[in-house]
Design a protein around this motif. Structure first.
Motif, mmCIF file in Angstrom:
data_model
loop_
_atom_site.group_PDB
_atom_site.id
_atom_site.type_symbol
_atom_site.label_atom_id
_atom_site.label_comp_id
_atom_site.label_asym_id
_atom_site.label_seq_id
_atom_site.Cartn_x
_atom_site.Cartn_y
_atom_site.Cartn_z
ATOM 1 N N SER A 1 -3.284 7.027 2.868
ATOM 2 C CA SER A 1 -1.940 7.590 2.740
ATOM 3 C C SER A 1 -1.721 8.369 1.448
ATOM 4 O O SER A 1 -0.757 9.121 1.345
ATOM 5 C CB SER A 1 -0.898 6.475 2.857
ATOM 6 O OG SER A 1 -1.230 5.397 2.038
ATOM 7 N N ILE A 2 -2.611 8.231 0.465
ATOM 8 C CA ILE A 2 -2.314 8.827 -0.844
ATOM 9 C C ILE A 2 -2.305 10.354 -0.790
ATOM 10 O O ILE A 2 -1.502 11.004 -1.469
ATOM 11 C CB ILE A 2 -3.311 8.305 -1.913
ATOM 12 C CG1 ILE A 2 -2.807 8.658 -3.304
ATOM 13 C CG2 ILE A 2 -4.704 8.852 -1.702
ATOM 14 C CD1 ILE A 2 -3.550 7.968 -4.406
ATOM 15 N N ILE B 1 -5.567 -3.168 1.624
ATOM 16 C CA ILE B 1 -4.677 -2.302 0.857
ATOM 17 C C ILE B 1 -5.437 -1.077 0.358
ATOM 18 O O ILE B 1 -4.927 0.044 0.395
ATOM 19 C CB ILE B 1 -4.041 -3.093 -0.309
ATOM 20 C CG1 ILE B 1 -3.075 -4.135 0.262
ATOM 21 C CG2 ILE B 1 -3.303 -2.172 -1.263
ATOM 22 C CD1 ILE B 1 -2.461 -5.039 -0.766
ATOM 23 N N LEU C 1 1.903 1.652 -3.675
ATOM 24 C CA LEU C 1 0.780 2.115 -4.485
ATOM 25 C C LEU C 1 0.467 3.578 -4.205
ATOM 26 O O LEU C 1 0.259 4.374 -5.130
ATOM 27 C CB LEU C 1 -0.461 1.284 -4.162
ATOM 28 C CG LEU C 1 -0.686 0.037 -5.003
ATOM 29 C CD1 LEU C 1 -1.878 -0.727 -4.464
ATOM 30 C CD2 LEU C 1 -0.931 0.431 -6.448
ATOM 31 N N ALA C 2 0.435 3.943 -2.897
ATOM 32 C CA ALA C 2 0.094 5.315 -2.528
ATOM 33 C C ALA C 2 1.129 6.288 -3.076
ATOM 34 O O ALA C 2 0.785 7.341 -3.612
ATOM 35 C CB ALA C 2 -0.009 5.447 -1.018
ATOM 36 N N SER D 1 3.493 8.736 3.834
ATOM 37 C CA SER D 1 2.684 7.663 3.251
ATOM 38 C C SER D 1 2.946 6.359 3.971
ATOM 39 O O SER D 1 2.015 5.596 4.258
ATOM 40 C CB SER D 1 3.005 7.472 1.771
ATOM 41 O OG SER D 1 2.671 8.610 1.055
ATOM 42 N N VAL E 1 -4.281 2.662 1.182
ATOM 43 C CA VAL E 1 -3.923 3.591 0.112
ATOM 44 C C VAL E 1 -4.754 4.858 0.224
ATOM 45 O O VAL E 1 -4.244 5.977 0.117
ATOM 46 C CB VAL E 1 -4.127 2.925 -1.274
ATOM 47 C CG1 VAL E 1 -4.046 3.951 -2.378
ATOM 48 C CG2 VAL E 1 -3.093 1.843 -1.496
ATOM 49 N N ALA F 1 0.190 4.320 5.926
ATOM 50 C CA ALA F 1 -0.129 2.990 5.418
ATOM 51 C C ALA F 1 -0.038 1.970 6.540
ATOM 52 O O ALA F 1 -0.887 1.076 6.670
ATOM 53 C CB ALA F 1 0.802 2.611 4.273
ATOM 54 N N SER G 1 0.825 -1.209 0.000
ATOM 55 C CA SER G 1 0.000 0.000 0.000
ATOM 56 C C SER G 1 0.853 1.250 0.000
ATOM 57 O O SER G 1 0.462 2.238 -0.628
ATOM 58 C CB SER G 1 -1.003 0.019 1.147
ATOM 59 O OG SER G 1 -0.559 -0.699 2.236
ATOM 60 N N SER G 2 2.045 1.239 0.642
ATOM 61 C CA SER G 2 2.844 2.471 0.543
ATOM 62 C C SER G 2 3.355 2.659 -0.879
ATOM 63 O O SER G 2 3.368 3.782 -1.382
ATOM 64 C CB SER G 2 3.996 2.546 1.540
ATOM 65 O OG SER G 2 4.156 1.419 2.293
#
Lengths: 242, 250
Positions: free
Chosen positions: B130-131, B123, B70-71, B183, B127, B187, B67-68
């Motif tokens: 954190s995005i 996830i 992706l973010a 992020s 995301v 996350a 997820s980090s």
């Protein structure tokens, strides 16, 4: 005028995206905006919903008071001395970025089920950012301000009211805004795990029933409240005399 | 090289842990509430040695990493896009400023219905949490690129890809790193909290499970693990971040 027009366009765009997702995911997964607002309207008319709101509001107001007063107090205490500030800053930042949900069982074991655990959990989330912002604000007051105050022979009280307070107010206000939102999040998460009342409990209960309409309605209600009060605090912040 | 403040900080933390240990050992805090820190360490050691929770630990770390990444990727691209469209930016900025006021976790159940209980829902919520930190950092970074660098690029007749790679990216890098740091922290919080609320695996799930079964020993071992991993990772990222920021000021 143009800016507010753009903002309305953006809101319409968001609603359209939501509607699109609804078509994509289907009725069971995600209710449409129209359905959600209709359901929210129905909920707002029931007394039960307001009981939950009152319960959350009660826990939230205690928690916010503790976060703000405790955070400003702690920040001021640590920020007044250069060494204590530098020593505690990384500790506070580490505490801030810790996933505090992890500590939930600990809070429950200490405070038991009920409102005190919720308040403690909310305050845990909100107090530290307020303390960090206050401490940094105090540490960053320009030394020339203090020298001027000394030269004018201000009493400590005058110094605090006319020099320190105006200098730190903007920073403390942004800390308070962040603390406000995080406290709300903390109280809600607290209600989701261990509570029989409140909006967080409503969401967990609806989750168990697969009642997406209620989840979305409560989430939208909370989002509107959160964004609305944030905007209000921002306006107070901007209107304050500098 | 440790500064004087560093030593004091170490002393303060050590004293707090020692006081906590003493309070537990002398019975000021009942054992049913909290076990002593040394017992937590022993418990954590046993957990890792036995490998009982290895799958959960790996699953959580994998989700945090996914997820980090992706973010950071999506957030960077969204940030660049918003930066390129000033009108959209003017409209969206107030929303970004109050984004963290929205209790994002309230939407977790919706993701569970869409994705089912499992990694994808976790996830997705991490995301989502954190995005925005990455988007705002990207915007700040692109704003702070000195005008003179852009002019230099024009003098060298750089084309857009060359300018982006050789000028814009290095100039914005310190701000982008702040975004990466935030992020990651968000996350981590997102993954653990989602696992707590509803999931079938992961450290958060295991802590909730041991709590429900009154297994205090394992619960505090796992808690210590989360605290250690989060603190070490965040402190390391924070130190790199500070170093980059000081270089910026020079």
């Amino acid at each position: 005028m143009k800016r507010s027009g753009d903002f309305i366009f953006l809101l319409i765009g968001l609603l359209l995206v939501w509607q699109g997702l609804h078509w994509l995911a289907g009725d069971i997964a995600l209710t449409s905006p129209a359905q959600t607002f209709a359901h929210l309207g129905k909920l707002l008319a029931t007394a039960r919903f307001w009981e939950h709101v009152t319960e959350t509001a009660r826990a939230f107001s205690f928690a916010v008071l503790i976060s703000l007063i405790g955070g400003v107090g702690l920040g001021a205490l640590l920020g007044i001395n250069r060494t204590s500030g530098t020593v505690s800053e990384p500790i506070l930042i580490a505490l801030y970025s810790l996933p505090k949900v992890t500590l939930y069982p600990l809070v429950l074991l200490c405070f038991g089920l009920g409102i005190s655990a919720k308040v403690a959990f909310g305050a845990m989330h909100g107090l530290i950012p307020v303390a960090i912002f206050t401490m940094k604000a105090i540490m960053q007051i320009k030394p020339v301000f203090w020298r001027t105050a000394h030269a004018m022979r201000l009493t400590p009280r005058q110094m605090a009211m006319t020099v320190a307070l105006p200098a730190v107010l903007p920073e403390v206000m942004s800390g308070a805004r962040l603390g406000f939102s995080l406290t709300l999040l903390g109280v809600l998460i607290g209600e989701m795990f261990a509570s029989q009342r409140g909006l967080g409990f409503m969401i967990t209960a609806a989750m168990g029933l697969g009642d997406i309409a209620t989840i979305m309605a409560v989430a939208v209600f909370l989002s509107i409240f959160a964004v609305g009060s944030n905007a209000l605090l921002l306006m107070v912040d901007r209107a304050a005399p500098r | 090289m440790i500064t004087r403040e560093g030593w004091i900080r170490f002393g303060v933390v050590a004293a707090l842990v020692a006081a906590f240990e003493a309070a537990c050992r002398f019975g000021f805090i009942p054992r049913t509430v909290v076990i002593a820190p040394t017992e937590m360490v022993v418990s954590l050691w046993r957990l890792i040695e036995s490998g009982e929770y290895n799958d959960d630990i790996l699953s959580t770390l994998r989700n945090v990493l996914a997820s980090s990444l992706l973010a950071v990727g999506l957030g960077f691209m969204t940030g660049v896009l918003i930066h390129a469209l000033p009108r959209l930016r003017a409209a969206i900025e107030p929303l970004l400023a109050s984004y963290y006021a929205i209790p994002t976790f309230m939407f977790y159940p919706v993701f569970i219905v869409v994705f089912g209980v499992g990694d994808r829902a976790i996830i997705a919520i991490a995301v989502l949490l954190s995005i925005v930190a990455m988007i705002t950092s990207t915007l700040t970074g692109l704003d702070r690129i000195p005008r003179v660098l852009r002019k230099t690029a024009r003098i060298y007749r750089m084309n857009l890809p060359a300018r982006a790679l050789l000028i814009d990216l290095p100039a914005a890098a310190p701000y982008l790193f702040t975004g990466i740091k935030l992020s990651f922290a968000y996350a981590f919080i997102g993954v653990i909290a989602s696992e707590f609320i509803l999931s079938g695996a992961g450290i958060g799930y295991s802590i909730a499970y041991t709590y429900n079964n009154f297994n205090n020993r394992n619960m505090y071992g796992l808690m210590l693990l989360v605290i250690l991993v989060a603190t070490i990772a965040n402190t390391a990222l924070d130190m790199i971040d500070r170093r980059l920021q000081t270089r910026l000021r020079r």
